[in-house]
Design a protein around this motif. Structure first.
Motif, PDB file in Angstrom:
ATOM      1  N   GLY A 128       7.006  59.973   5.179  1.00  0.00           N
ATOM      2  CA  GLY A 128       8.315  60.487   4.795  1.00  0.00           C
ATOM      3  C   GLY A 128       9.449  59.667   5.378  1.00  0.00           C
ATOM      4  O   GLY A 128       9.252  58.556   5.895  1.00  0.00           O
ATOM      5  N   ALA A 129      10.663  60.237   5.312  1.00  0.00           N
ATOM      6  CA  ALA A 129      11.835  59.534   5.832  1.00  0.00           C
ATOM      7  C   ALA A 129      11.774  59.382   7.347  1.00  0.00           C
ATOM      8  O   ALA A 129      12.284  58.404   7.903  1.00  0.00           O
ATOM      9  CB  ALA A 129      13.109  60.264   5.430  1.00  0.00           C
ATOM     10  N   GLY A 130      11.172  60.333   8.001  1.00  0.00           N
ATOM     11  CA  GLY A 130      11.105  60.245   9.457  1.00  0.00           C
ATOM     12  C   GLY A 130      10.464  61.481  10.054  1.00  0.00           C
ATOM     13  O   GLY A 130      10.182  62.468   9.357  1.00  0.00           O
ATOM     14  N   LEU A 131      10.257  61.415  11.342  1.00  0.00           N
ATOM     15  CA  LEU A 131       9.655  62.519  12.091  1.00  0.00           C
ATOM     16  C   LEU A 131      10.485  62.741  13.344  1.00  0.00           C
ATOM     17  O   LEU A 131      10.709  61.814  14.125  1.00  0.00           O
ATOM     18  CB  LEU A 131       8.209  62.186  12.452  1.00  0.00           C
ATOM     19  CG  LEU A 131       7.492  63.171  13.386  1.00  0.00           C
ATOM     20  CD1 LEU A 131       7.374  64.543  12.743  1.00  0.00           C
ATOM     21  CD2 LEU A 131       6.112  62.631  13.756  1.00  0.00           C
ATOM     22  N   LEU A 132      10.940  63.967  13.541  1.00  0.00           N
ATOM     23  CA  LEU A 132      11.676  64.344  14.748  1.00  0.00           C
ATOM     24  C   LEU A 132      10.704  65.085  15.656  1.00  0.00           C
ATOM     25  O   LEU A 132      10.164  66.129  15.291  1.00  0.00           O
ATOM     26  CB  LEU A 132      12.870  65.230  14.404  1.00  0.00           C
ATOM     27  CG  LEU A 132      13.825  64.689  13.329  1.00  0.00           C
ATOM     28  CD1 LEU A 132      15.001  65.634  13.145  1.00  0.00           C
ATOM     29  CD2 LEU A 132      14.306  63.292  13.685  1.00  0.00           C
ATOM     30  N   LEU A 133      10.494  64.540  16.841  1.00  0.00           N
ATOM     31  CA  LEU A 133       9.485  65.081  17.752  1.00  0.00           C
ATOM     32  C   LEU A 133      10.106  65.372  19.108  1.00  0.00           C
ATOM     33  O   LEU A 133      10.874  64.564  19.649  1.00  0.00           O
ATOM     34  CB  LEU A 133       8.345  64.065  17.909  1.00  0.00           C
ATOM     35  CG  LEU A 133       7.171  64.459  18.794  1.00  0.00           C
ATOM     36  CD1 LEU A 133       6.425  65.657  18.213  1.00  0.00           C
ATOM     37  CD2 LEU A 133       6.217  63.268  18.969  1.00  0.00           C
ATOM     38  N   GLY A 134       9.798  66.542  19.663  1.00  0.00           N
ATOM     39  CA  GLY A 134      10.349  66.899  20.968  1.00  0.00           C
ATOM     40  C   GLY A 134       9.549  67.988  21.635  1.00  0.00           C
ATOM     41  O   GLY A 134       8.566  68.498  21.074  1.00  0.00           O
ATOM     42  N   PRO A 135       9.927  68.404  22.846  1.00  0.00           N
ATOM     43  CA  PRO A 135       9.237  69.490  23.541  1.00  0.00           C
ATOM     44  C   PRO A 135       9.493  70.819  22.837  1.00  0.00           C
ATOM     45  O   PRO A 135      10.376  70.925  21.974  1.00  0.00           O
ATOM     46  CB  PRO A 135       9.856  69.462  24.942  1.00  0.00           C
ATOM     47  CG  PRO A 135      11.213  68.864  24.737  1.00  0.00           C
ATOM     48  CD  PRO A 135      11.051  67.864  23.637  1.00  0.00           C
ATOM     49  N   ALA A 136       8.723  71.821  23.208  1.00  0.00           N
ATOM     50  CA  ALA A 136       8.873  73.130  22.566  1.00  0.00           C
ATOM     51  C   ALA A 136      10.291  73.683  22.711  1.00  0.00           C
ATOM     52  O   ALA A 136      10.805  74.350  21.811  1.00  0.00           O
ATOM     53  CB  ALA A 136       7.852  74.108  23.161  1.00  0.00           C
ATOM     54  N   SER A 137      10.945  73.386  23.833  1.00  0.00           N
ATOM     55  CA  SER A 137      12.300  73.899  24.056  1.00  0.00           C
ATOM     56  C   SER A 137      13.332  73.285  23.124  1.00  0.00           C
ATOM     57  O   SER A 137      14.448  73.792  23.006  1.00  0.00           O
ATOM     58  CB  SER A 137      12.714  73.636  25.506  1.00  0.00           C
ATOM     59  OG  SER A 137      12.692  72.234  25.785  1.00  0.00           O
ATOM     60  N   ALA A 138      12.971  72.201  22.443  1.00  0.00           N
ATOM     61  CA  ALA A 138      13.925  71.525  21.568  1.00  0.00           C
ATOM     62  C   ALA A 138      13.921  72.062  20.151  1.00  0.00           C
ATOM     63  O   ALA A 138      14.764  71.676  19.335  1.00  0.00           O
ATOM     64  CB  ALA A 138      13.615  70.024  21.532  1.00  0.00           C
ATOM     65  N   LEU A 139      12.993  72.977  19.843  1.00  0.00           N
ATOM     66  CA  LEU A 139      12.835  73.440  18.466  1.00  0.00           C
ATOM     67  C   LEU A 139      14.117  74.041  17.895  1.00  0.00           C
ATOM     68  O   LEU A 139      14.465  73.794  16.740  1.00  0.00           O
ATOM     69  CB  LEU A 139      11.701  74.468  18.394  1.00  0.00           C
ATOM     70  CG  LEU A 139      11.411  75.042  17.005  1.00  0.00           C
ATOM     71  CD1 LEU A 139      11.023  73.935  16.040  1.00  0.00           C
ATOM     72  CD2 LEU A 139      10.322  76.104  17.080  1.00  0.00           C
ATOM     73  N   LYS A 140      14.840  74.823  18.709  1.00  0.00           N
ATOM     74  CA  LYS A 140      16.059  75.468  18.229  1.00  0.00           C
ATOM     75  C   LYS A 140      17.304  74.940  18.926  1.00  0.00           C
ATOM     76  O   LYS A 140      18.366  75.555  18.837  1.00  0.00           O
ATOM     77  CB  LYS A 140      15.947  76.982  18.430  1.00  0.00           C
ATOM     78  CG  LYS A 140      14.851  77.614  17.601  1.00  0.00           C
ATOM     79  CD  LYS A 140      14.829  79.129  17.776  1.00  0.00           C
ATOM     80  CE  LYS A 140      13.738  79.772  16.924  1.00  0.00           C
ATOM     81  NZ  LYS A 140      13.707  81.251  17.077  1.00  0.00           N
ATOM     82  N   THR A 141      17.163  73.806  19.604  1.00  0.00           N
ATOM     83  CA  THR A 141      18.321  73.241  20.304  1.00  0.00           C
ATOM     84  C   THR A 141      18.585  71.806  19.859  1.00  0.00           C
ATOM     85  O   THR A 141      19.412  71.562  18.989  1.00  0.00           O
ATOM     86  CB  THR A 141      18.089  73.307  21.829  1.00  0.00           C
ATOM     87  OG1 THR A 141      16.837  72.660  22.157  1.00  0.00           O
ATOM     88  CG2 THR A 141      18.036  74.745  22.313  1.00  0.00           C
ATOM     89  N   SER A 142      17.869  70.850  20.442  1.00  0.00           N
ATOM     90  CA  SER A 142      18.126  69.435  20.156  1.00  0.00           C
ATOM     91  C   SER A 142      17.681  69.004  18.765  1.00  0.00           C
ATOM     92  O   SER A 142      18.381  68.243  18.079  1.00  0.00           O
ATOM     93  CB  SER A 142      17.436  68.558  21.203  1.00  0.00           C
ATOM     94  OG  SER A 142      17.887  68.879  22.499  1.00  0.00           O
ATOM     95  N   LEU A 143      16.527  69.463  18.324  1.00  0.00           N
ATOM     96  CA  LEU A 143      16.008  69.007  17.030  1.00  0.00           C
ATOM     97  C   LEU A 143      16.903  69.386  15.851  1.00  0.00           C
ATOM     98  O   LEU A 143      17.140  68.546  14.970  1.00  0.00           O
ATOM     99  CB  LEU A 143      14.587  69.541  16.816  1.00  0.00           C
ATOM    100  CG  LEU A 143      13.491  68.910  17.693  1.00  0.00           C
ATOM    101  CD1 LEU A 143      12.129  69.457  17.307  1.00  0.00           C
ATOM    102  CD2 LEU A 143      13.504  67.389  17.578  1.00  0.00           C
ATOM    103  N   PRO A 144      17.439  70.616  15.775  1.00  0.00           N
ATOM    104  CA  PRO A 144      18.359  70.919  14.671  1.00  0.00           C
ATOM    105  C   PRO A 144      19.598  70.038  14.671  1.00  0.00           C
ATOM    106  O   PRO A 144      20.113  69.672  13.601  1.00  0.00           O
ATOM    107  CB  PRO A 144      18.715  72.390  14.898  1.00  0.00           C
ATOM    108  CG  PRO A 144      17.575  72.946  15.660  1.00  0.00           C
ATOM    109  CD  PRO A 144      17.129  71.833  16.557  1.00  0.00           C
ATOM    110  N   VAL A 145      20.095  69.684  15.864  1.00  0.00           N
ATOM    111  CA  VAL A 145      21.274  68.818  15.943  1.00  0.00           C
ATOM    112  C   VAL A 145      20.933  67.412  15.442  1.00  0.00           C
ATOM    113  O   VAL A 145      21.678  66.817  14.649  1.00  0.00           O
ATOM    114  CB  VAL A 145      21.808  68.758  17.394  1.00  0.00           C
ATOM    115  CG1 VAL A 145      22.965  67.769  17.496  1.00  0.00           C
ATOM    116  CG2 VAL A 145      22.255  70.146  17.848  1.00  0.00           C
ATOM    117  N   LEU A 146      19.807  66.883  15.874  1.00  0.00           N
ATOM    118  CA  LEU A 146      19.407  65.559  15.418  1.00  0.00           C
ATOM    119  C   LEU A 146      19.099  65.554  13.923  1.00  0.00           C
ATOM    120  O   LEU A 146      19.343  64.553  13.225  1.00  0.00           O
ATOM    121  CB  LEU A 146      18.180  65.089  16.211  1.00  0.00           C
ATOM    122  CG  LEU A 146      17.665  63.681  15.914  1.00  0.00           C
ATOM    123  CD1 LEU A 146      18.763  62.637  16.116  1.00  0.00           C
ATOM    124  CD2 LEU A 146      16.443  63.360  16.771  1.00  0.00           C
ATOM    125  N   ALA A 147      18.599  66.675  13.414  1.00  0.00           N
ATOM    126  CA  ALA A 147      18.264  66.779  11.990  1.00  0.00           C
ATOM    127  C   ALA A 147      19.498  66.692  11.098  1.00  0.00           C
ATOM    128  O   ALA A 147      19.378  66.369   9.910  1.00  0.00           O
ATOM    129  CB  ALA A 147      17.520  68.079  11.726  1.00  0.00           C
TER     130      ALA A 147
END
Length: 208
Positions: A128-147
């Motif tokens: 796909g276009a990409g994969l955003l990977l992080g710790p479990a704590s990032a699921l509703k914090t950092s990952l949505p921002v990077l997305a």
């Protein structure tokens, strides 16, 4: 006196009817029962017109609905891009994508960590276009921002992963990051508090 009215023995004839004690006891009991029923009926009428001691249920009282407590805790505001460290990793055969993408993310306020090729487990395996990977704590914090910068990217978490940094692994379908204006609008929408649906509010009013 003689004849049939002659008195014999030592007792005089009874000149009045015997006392009816049983009737008096019955009348007393009946009066007590009547008074008890009358008192009970009076209490029932008082309860009907006063709402049984509850002011809110008394006749003519207006019911006031208080806002319903939320079932879930209030959402935490997402972190700002400047507080998120992003590792930009290239899983494609095209060179220079990681550096170019990292420079663009830095312009948009993100902190940049490692820049280079993706590890073996992801190299040339992200279609796909990409994969955003992080710790479990990032699921509703950092990952949505990077997305907001690459909406088409898949999001994953790794419970065994430590630290707070997240990875942006560039995939085969990657062309470029989302236009900055679109990404800014997505960030602003992400920071807005969630609005309760109109239908839910209307249902709450009817329940009141």
């Amino acid at each position: 006196m003689g004849g049939p009215y002659r008195i014999t023995g030592d007792k005089y004839p009874r000149m009045r009817p015997p006392r009816r004690r049983g009737r008096l006891a019955f009348l007393a009991t009946a009066c007590a029962v009547a008074l008890g029923l009358l008192g009970w009926g009076t209490l029932q009428l008082i309860d009907v017109f006063t709402g049984g001691g509850n002011p809110a249920s008394a006749a003519g009282a207006k019911t006031i609905c208080s806002p319903r407590a939320s079932a879930s805790p209030r959402a935490v505001a997402p972190p700002e891009p400047g507080r998120i460290t992003v590792n930009v990793l290239n899983a494609t055969t095209r060179g220079g994508l990681a550096k170019k993408t990292a420079d663009e993310l830095k312009k948009r306020g993100f902190r940049i960590g490692e820049v280079g090729n993706a590890p073996k487990e992801y190299d040339k395996k992200v279609k796909g276009a990409g994969l955003l990977l992080g710790p479990a704590s990032a699921l509703k914090t950092s990952l949505p921002v990077l997305a907001t910068q690459l909406p088409a990217a898949e999001r994953r978490t790794d419970a065994a992963r430590g630290g707070a940094a997240v990875d942006l692994i560039i995939g085969d379908a990657f062309k470029e990051l989302s236009p900055e204006a679109d990404a800014d609008r997505a960030l602003a929408a992400l920071a807005q508090p969630r609005q309760e649906p109109a239908k839910e509010k209307e249902k709450e009013k009817r329940d009141c």
